[in-house]
Design a protein around this motif. Structure first.
Motif, PDB file in Angstrom:
ATOM      1  N   ALA D  19       0.419  -0.877  -0.130  1.00 33.20           N
ATOM      2  CA  ALA D  19       0.139   0.054   0.095  1.00 33.20           C
ATOM      3  C   ALA D  19       1.392   0.963  -0.112  1.00 33.20           C
ATOM      4  CB  ALA D  19      -0.824   0.099   1.062  1.00 33.20           C
ATOM      5  N   GLY D  20       2.074   1.681   0.085  1.00 28.43           N
ATOM      6  CA  GLY D  20       2.803   2.225   0.506  1.00 28.43           C
ATOM      7  C   GLY D  20       3.418   2.899  -0.277  1.00 28.43           C
ATOM      8  N   GLY D  21       3.595   1.552  -1.594  1.00 25.78           N
ATOM      9  CA  GLY D  21       4.289   1.892  -2.802  1.00 25.78           C
ATOM     10  C   GLY D  21       6.010   2.109  -2.489  1.00 25.78           C
ATOM     11  N   LEU D  22       5.881   0.959  -1.304  1.00 27.38           N
ATOM     12  CA  LEU D  22       8.009   0.548  -0.904  1.00 27.38           C
ATOM     13  C   LEU D  22       8.394  -0.470  -1.189  1.00 27.38           C
ATOM     14  CD1 LEU D  22       7.260   2.627   2.597  1.00 27.38           C
ATOM     15  CD2 LEU D  22       8.621   3.523   0.584  1.00 27.38           C
ATOM     16  N   LEU D  60       2.069  11.820   0.915  1.00 29.29           N
ATOM     17  CA  LEU D  60       2.901  12.779  -0.428  1.00 29.29           C
ATOM     18  C   LEU D  60       4.290  12.874   0.144  1.00 29.29           C
ATOM     19  CD1 LEU D  60       2.277  14.697  -2.749  1.00 29.29           C
ATOM     20  CD2 LEU D  60       1.680  16.140  -0.579  1.00 29.29           C
ATOM     21  N   TYR D  61       4.654  12.933   1.272  1.00 37.78           N
ATOM     22  CA  TYR D  61       6.156  13.807   1.544  1.00 37.78           C
ATOM     23  C   TYR D  61       6.878  11.943   1.520  1.00 37.78           C
ATOM     24  CZ  TYR D  61       4.443  18.730   0.402  1.00 37.78           C
ATOM     25  OH  TYR D  61       4.198  19.614   0.432  1.00 37.78           O
ATOM     26  N   VAL D  62       7.029  11.164   1.842  1.00 39.54           N
ATOM     27  CA  VAL D  62       7.193  10.671   2.088  1.00 39.54           C
ATOM     28  C   VAL D  62       7.886   9.829   0.594  1.00 39.54           C
ATOM     29  CG1 VAL D  62       7.635   7.746   2.742  1.00 39.54           C
ATOM     30  CG2 VAL D  62       7.312   9.642   4.202  1.00 39.54           C
ATOM     31  N   ASP D  63       6.282   9.237  -0.698  1.00 40.91           N
ATOM     32  CA  ASP D  63       7.289   9.702  -1.953  1.00 40.91           C
ATOM     33  C   ASP D  63       7.703  10.663  -2.052  1.00 40.91           C
ATOM     34  OD1 ASP D  63       5.453   7.806  -1.797  1.00 40.91           O
ATOM     35  OD2 ASP D  63       3.723   8.052  -2.712  1.00 40.91           O
ATOM     36  N   LYS D  64       7.716  11.817  -2.246  1.00 39.50           N
ATOM     37  CA  LYS D  64       8.345  13.031  -3.074  1.00 39.50           C
ATOM     38  C   LYS D  64       9.472  12.953  -2.380  1.00 39.50           C
ATOM     39  CE  LYS D  64       8.402  17.850  -3.312  1.00 39.50           C
ATOM     40  NZ  LYS D  64       9.165  18.351  -2.214  1.00 39.50           N
ATOM     41  N   ILE D  65      10.386  13.035  -1.161  1.00 31.96           N
ATOM     42  CA  ILE D  65      11.513  12.852  -0.620  1.00 31.96           C
ATOM     43  C   ILE D  65      12.740  11.527  -1.500  1.00 31.96           C
ATOM     44  CG2 ILE D  65      12.784  12.259   1.590  1.00 31.96           C
ATOM     45  CD1 ILE D  65      10.612  14.049   3.367  1.00 31.96           C
TER      46      ILE D  65
END
Lengths: 290, 333, 255, 389
Positions: D19-22, D60-65
């Motif tokens: 889900a976190g796309g991680l 949003l920001y975890v992805d972006k960072i």
């Protein structure tokens, strides 16, 4: 005096909303002796589906009609695909199915419409209507009108149509109804469709006042259920009157005594009723046969 | 459920052993936290199941008794400084008193009146917990001191788990003995046919009142332990949705089954954790799972599995036992 | 000495319909008293009034010398009154053995506190009750079926189970509501013997029954009801020669 | 039993990762273990209007960072759960974050109650916790491991009373819901009034799920206040302004940041006109002076949020923006994720330019916002937000 009138108007608006939610509980309890915990979600679907259709560009009338029809279909599906599938299910099993269905509908609304609240403009403008110094939202008139329409409709349905009489017969004695050739499973579907449609109609007219949100159904259902209980749980008319009683009591208690415990009024009424008039205002005393 | 008591007490011992081993095999305290919550929910459910599954009465406000127990412990320990065990007993007394008065008022009537009374009472309790900020901390809840026993202060999730596990074993043992006693048989008889039970000299109102009080006390004890385990209580614990969750647990696990209570409580405690990764789809999936269980196992998980096990075992008995209806009428012939 | 069961001028109406009107009778230990009459004559209503399922609106119900007109069924059971049901009311989800054990409710003592604590006396009492229940099952040809779920037994077995259950608390008065309905002739014959034996044990048996052959063969006294009123009363011989009865009832029913 | 629990653990972990796309990020296996950010927000339930934008902002920001290469050369891994605003669930998820996910820091607690509930756990586990809730009690008294980013209700209310006094008002009515968010604000509104010389002439409560508050406003009208202070959020906030427009349109209405979102204005359908709201500068970013140090951050956040989710961010989203960035900055200064060092660095946060204001933390102040930058007074005009200067 103006205050009194203001509380009265508030009570009628609230009461009509509770009544519109409560009718569905009574209809389903009457037909299957189950409490439909998804009833609040039908109301939510009414508002949400209207919002959805409006964003597709449909005019309000069509969007509203679409929402009611959609809810009725969902009601039929719930009965057919879930409740009817659980063979020999006890009343409690059916109740849990409706709880599950309520969660699914909430979840579906969350997936499709997100977690924000939604609304659309009041049908006849946003300006408050002045009534001898008291003010009401014009949309309240639509809510009351919907309640009147539902009351007349239900009366006509039970008194005049074959289907309505078949529903009555099923309520009185399900076994006898089967014997005289009434298709009981179909009657149950009709009852679910009807209560879903009425709930959705409520949702359509109340959304400009209450707004709508995927989790709106739960608290509304609780109040509607109380309305149905006060009305005797088996009587749609009782639920309507019960809703008005709750709404007016809340408004006057909140207005004249204190709003702090306004929310508790409905439940205090239920307890008082259980002590003094346990069969509800319009319920029939259960006849015990041995 | 046959009255083969020794075998069931062996099951009870097995449960106790499993619960004792869990802290050793659990990878970390998070699992103990979940186990604690499952155990406490199971305690509530075992009590509720005595009421619904055996005596055929529905309660839509059982979380309120859980809340009464939790807040009695919280308030008496934090604000009055009473020792936790005494606070827990006080919670039980309050819950039992409320349950007794309610039952005396409505149980003389036949029908769903207890469901309505418990619904109304439960919501009123949660509203009071919400509004009386000075006493309860209001909607934000309140902190609870650690549990201490004979001056020995307990720490961490271990202590909470220990208390919950002991409570569960005691609850199971009590329920099994109770169900197989004269009183338990009378209650099951009431669940099956009130008319016949009354004719045999069973004072129905008295028995229903008794079992309702017992189920309230079970919930209250669980609430008290919860308050010390989480060291925090909030009005949501007494809320209507929690009450509905308890009912869902016993129906899904199996009415009239102690094992069903444990299975239902565990399943519905773990389900949100299992579905936590599904974000927007969580509600939808939870609902779907509930419906599927009810469609395929309308009598609940444990009775359905037992019945199919028995059907395999004994070909001569073609029908599994069906669920009791909540009003308990099974008409034959 | 007062009769064991004394029904005095009881009356009941349902929404304006007189279901029972001034019906009286009394009976004694060891006697078999039968109530007959066409369908709707008020027989089952009379049973319900005696057992306490409905209150009598007029008249009195006196059990063992005590006025129990308004007492609940459980209080009447405590005085030794037991009944069976026309539409069987066995405890369908419990085992046959447990059904009979519940029947002995009034002969046991365990209360809530000791049941919750699981005192040794609780288990001891259950064991003793189980022994007695097993004997009763044997007596009614249900030996070996004790562990069976009662709802899954055959109809005839359920009927016998219901009587066994009623006997478990050693009643002084036993009301049997159409015990022969649905039984074949040989089963009915067995039933007649059972009822005679119960009377022989000193139980006052009150019977509502349609099977005239059975009634005539075993009854000490008969009460004929018609439209909620007494039409005739007496020994089988007296009743069967009563012209009013022949006209209203026997003429149609007896072949 | 063990394998059963293990299965739960692994399936949940897999779901969370997916889900976190991680899963994509695990390719860089040679690198150090990712920095694990734990979070719990009230994305559903009564406080969902607060929790939903907070959750979105974190994702949003975890992805972006991560796209920009992470922090300290390490990727970020976000573990986020929905507490539904429920203390019991918050406790369980916090244990899960600490024990099972082994996170390095916890951000969360949209509601004051759930933040308070997890404090004993984070203190015992000695892990830094940045709360997203408004109540002062979270950081008063100061607890070693607990911080928070939202400006406090006391500041918001003080700002409102300052403006009221400037307009010559001395009598106020308070209307609030019965939830924790409202209650905290209401308590401050009543307390602060005493010190600022404002008389509270009415203090009305409505149930959070209530659909009509006209009786409350009728009572307020009877008390004749100079102005009304609204303490609410979400649906309750919208119904409050709509009923205000219906019954007491002549009395000025103030609101705290609970209604700080464009959805509020749209839902009110005109009824929010002229309502004055103390809110983070986020909603009036364009109107700030170019010299305002926050302006750039605010505009960037607005733009990025809007691009991703198609709607303007609500003020509460900023709380988690600030929490995440304060935490990451502290980790950078600490040179790693050692919990004690990170905690010390969070406490040393100075001149951090965030969404909610400019943060200067200290051992005695674990919020670090000052009265002037934390909240701005805005007014709704033509369905838009305008800075009151």
């Amino acid at each position: 005096m103006v205050d009194f009138l203001q509380f009265l108007l508030s009570g009628i608006t609230r009461g009509s909303i509770y009544g519109l939610v409560g009718v569905g509980f009574a209809l389903i309890f009457r037909s299957s002796h189950a409490i439909n915990f998804a009833q609040g979600e039908f109301v939510m679907i009414g508002g949400m589906a209207t919002v959805f259709f409006l964003t597709l560009g449909l005019p309000l009338v069509l969007a509203a009609a679409g929402a009611v029809v959609a809810a009725a279909l969902i009601g039929a599906l719930l009965q057919r695909l879930a409740i009817a599938q659980a063979k020999n299910a006890s009343v409690l099993t059916i109740i849990i199915i409706t709880i599950g269905a309520g969660m699914m509908l909430r979840g579906a609304a969350e997936i499709v419409m997100g977690r924000n609240f939604h609304s659309y403009p009041a049908f006849s403008g946003e300006l408050p209507v002045d009534l001898l110094g008291a003010k009401m939202q014009s949309q309240s008139l639509w809510v009351v009108a919907a309640l009147v329409l539902v009351t007349i409709g239900i009366h006509f349905f039970f008194a005049r149509t074959r289907l309505g009489k078949a529903v009555e017969a099923t309520f009185s004695n399900r076994f006898a109804a089967t014997v005289i050739g009434i298709n009981v499973p179909r009657i149950l579907i009709v009852c679910f469709m009807l209560s879903a449609a009425i709930g959705a109609l409520g949702g359509v007219v109340m959304t400009p006042i209450t707004l709508t949100h995927f989790e709106l159904g739960v608290p509304l259902a609780l109040k509607g259920f109380c309305a149905a209980i006060v009305g005797g749980l088996t009587s749609p008319f009782g639920a309507i009157i019960g809703g008005l009683i709750l709404g007016l009591s809340e408004a006057f208690a909140g207005g004249y005594i204190s709003p702090t415990y306004q929310e508790a009024v409905a439940f205090v009424i239920i307890i008082a009723m259980l002590i003094f008039r346990p069969q509800g205002l319009f319920g029939r005393r259960a006849v015990e046969r041995v | 459920m046959t009255s083969d008591t020794p075998r069931q007490l062996i099951a009870c011992a097995v449960l106790a052993t499993a619960l004792a081993l869990l802290p050793i095999v659990a990878p970390n305290p998070y699992y103990l936290d979940l186990a604690t919550k499952a155990c406490l929910a199971a305690v509530v459910c075992i009590g509720l199941n005595l009421l619904s599954g055996y005596a055929g009465q529905l309660s839509l406000g059982h979380a309120a008794f859980f809340g009464v127990g939790a807040y009695a412990s919280a308030i008496l320990c934090a604000k009055v400084g009473i020792t936790p065990v005494v606070a827990m007993l006080a919670g039980c007394l309050i819950s039992a008193g409320i349950a007794y008065v309610m039952a005396r008022t409505v149980l003389r009537l036949k029908g769903h009146y207890l469901a309505m009374a418990t619904l109304a009472f439960g919501v009123i309790i949660s509203i009071v917990l919400n509004r009386e900020v000075a006493l309860t901390g209001g909607p934000d809840g309140m902190s609870v001191p650690r549990f201490n026993l004979f001056g020995y202060r307990t720490t961490g999730v271990w202590a909470g788990y220990g208390l919950a596990a002991v409570a569960l074993v005691l609850a199971v043992r009590t329920a099994i003995v109770f169900v197989n006693s004269r009183v338990g048989r009378a209650l099951r008889a009431i669940g099956d046919s009130e008319v016949a039970a009354e004719g045999l000299g069973i004072d129905i109102a008295r028995y229903k009142t008794g079992v309702f009080v017992i189920s309230a006390v079970f919930a209250s004890v669980a609430g008290s332990i919860f308050a010390h385990a989480d060291r925090f209580v909030s009005p949501a614990e007494a809320g209507f949705m929690r009450s509905v969750e308890f009912v869902a647990m016993i129906v899904i696990g199996g009415l009239g089954s102690v094992a069903g209570s444990i299975v239902g409580a565990t399943l519905l405690t773990l389900l949100p954790q299992l579905l936590a990764g599904f974000d927007h789809y969580r509600h939808f999936l939870t609902g779907l799972i509930l419906i599927l269980i009810m469609i395929f196992m309308p009598a609940g998980i444990v009775p359905t599995l037992l019945a199919s096990g028995r059907a395999l075992h004994d070909r001569y008995r073609p029908f599994g036992r069906s669920a009791r209806s909540v009003t308990g009428r099974t008409s034959e012939g | 000495m007062a009769p064991l069961l004394d029904i005095h001028a009881v009356g009941v109406s349902f929404g304006g319909v007189r279901a029972l009107d001034g019906v009286s009778f009394s009976t004694e230990a060891g006697r078999i008293f039968s109530i007959i009459g066409p369908n709707g004559a008020g027989k089952t209503t009379l049973f319900n009034v005696i057992s306490g399922a409905y209150p009598a609106q007029q008249g009195k119900v006196v059990i063992a010398g005590r006025d129990m007109t308004t007492a609940p069924p459980s209080a009447r059971a405590a005085l030794g009154l037991q009944r069976t049901f026309q539409n069987l009311q066995i405890f369908g989800t419990m085992t046959a053995l447990e059904n009979v054990m519940v029947g002995g409710h009034l002969r046991q003592r365990t209360g809530f506190p000791s049941a919750l604590l699981g005192l040794p006396s609780v288990a001891a009492e259950s064991r003793a009750m189980r022994r007695r229940a097993t004997e009763l099952l044997d007596l009614f040809d249900l030996a070996g079926l004790g562990g069976a779920v009662a709802g899954e037994l055959a109809y005839g077995q359920q009927k016998r189970l219901e009587i066994a259950r009623a006997l478990a608390c050693e009643p002084r008065i036993l009301l049997l509501d159409e015990p022969a309905a649905g039984l074949n002739p040989s089963e009915t014959e067995d039933l007649a013997n059972v009822i005679r034996r119960l009377a022989g044990m000193g139980i006052a048996v009150v019977l509502v029954e349609h099977d005239m052959r059975l009634v005539m063969a075993i009854s000490d006294e008969l009460l004929v009801l018609n439209f909620g009123r007494e039409l005739a009363r007496g020994t089988p011989a007296e009743v069967s020669s009563n012209p009013a009865v022949i006209e209203a009832y026997l003429g149609v029913e007896v072949d | 039993m063990r394998s059963f629990l293990k299965n739960i653990g692994t399936s949940v972990l897999a779901a969370t990762l997916a889900a976190g796309g991680l899963l994509a990020a695990t390719g860089a296996s040679a690198q150090q273990r990712p920095i694990r950010i734990g979070a719990f927000t009230a994305t559903t339930g009564g406080a969902s209007f607060l929790g939903d934008p907070q959750e979105k902002t974190l994702r949003l920001y975890v992805d972006k960072i991560n796209k920009a290469g992470g922090v300290l050369g390490r990727k970020l891994e976000l573990f986020i759960y929905d507490s539904a605003g429920d203390a019991r669930q918050a406790v369980t998820y916090t244990r899960r974050l600490i024990e099972d996910n082994e996170v390095d820091i916890i951000i969360g607690g949209s509601a004051t109650g759930e933040s308070m509930a997890v404090i004993p756990i984070v203190e015992e586990a000695q892990i830094p916790f940045i709360s997203l809730s408004g109540g002062n009690v979270v950081v008063e008294p100061v607890r070693k491991w607990v911080f928070k980013t939202p400006g406090s209700d006391r500041m918001a209310v003080s700002k409102i009373y300052t403006d009221m006094k400037a307009r010559g008002f001395s009598k106020a009515a308070v209307i609030s819901g019965d939830g924790g968010f409202d209650k905290s604000c209401q308590k401050e509104a009543v307390t602060v009034a005493k010190t600022m010389g404002i008389a509270i002439v009415a203090d009305e409560v409505y149930a959070q799920a209530d659909t009509d508050m006209t009786p409350q406003f009728t009572r307020i009208a009877g008390a004749k206040p100079d102005a009304i202070v609204g303490c609410g959020f979400g649906l309750g906030g919208v119904i409050t302004v709509r009923n205000h427009r219906q019954i007491t349109p002549q009395i000025p209405l103030y609101f705290t940041h609970g209604v700080g979102s464009q959805q509020f204005v749209e839902g009110a359908r005109g009824a929010a006109e002229n309502v004055r709201i103390t809110v983070s500068p986020l909603l009036v970013a364009e109107q700030l002076d170019d010299s305002d140090p926050q302006k750039k951050t605010l505009l960037e956040y607005t733009k990025e949020y809007q691009e991703k989710f198609g709607e303007k961010p609500a003020a509460f989203g900023g709380f988690s923006y600030d929490a995440l960035h304060i935490a990451l900055a502290a980790m950078q200064r600490a040179g790693g994720t050692d919990k004690a060092k990170v905690r010390d660095e969070i406490e040393r946060t100075k001149n951090f330019i965030g969404i909610d204001g400019i943060f200067n933390m200290s051992p005695t102040d674990h919020m670090g916002l000052d009265f002037n930058t934390a909240f701005r007074l805005t007014e709704i005009k033509n369905n838009g937000w305008h800075l009151v200067k």
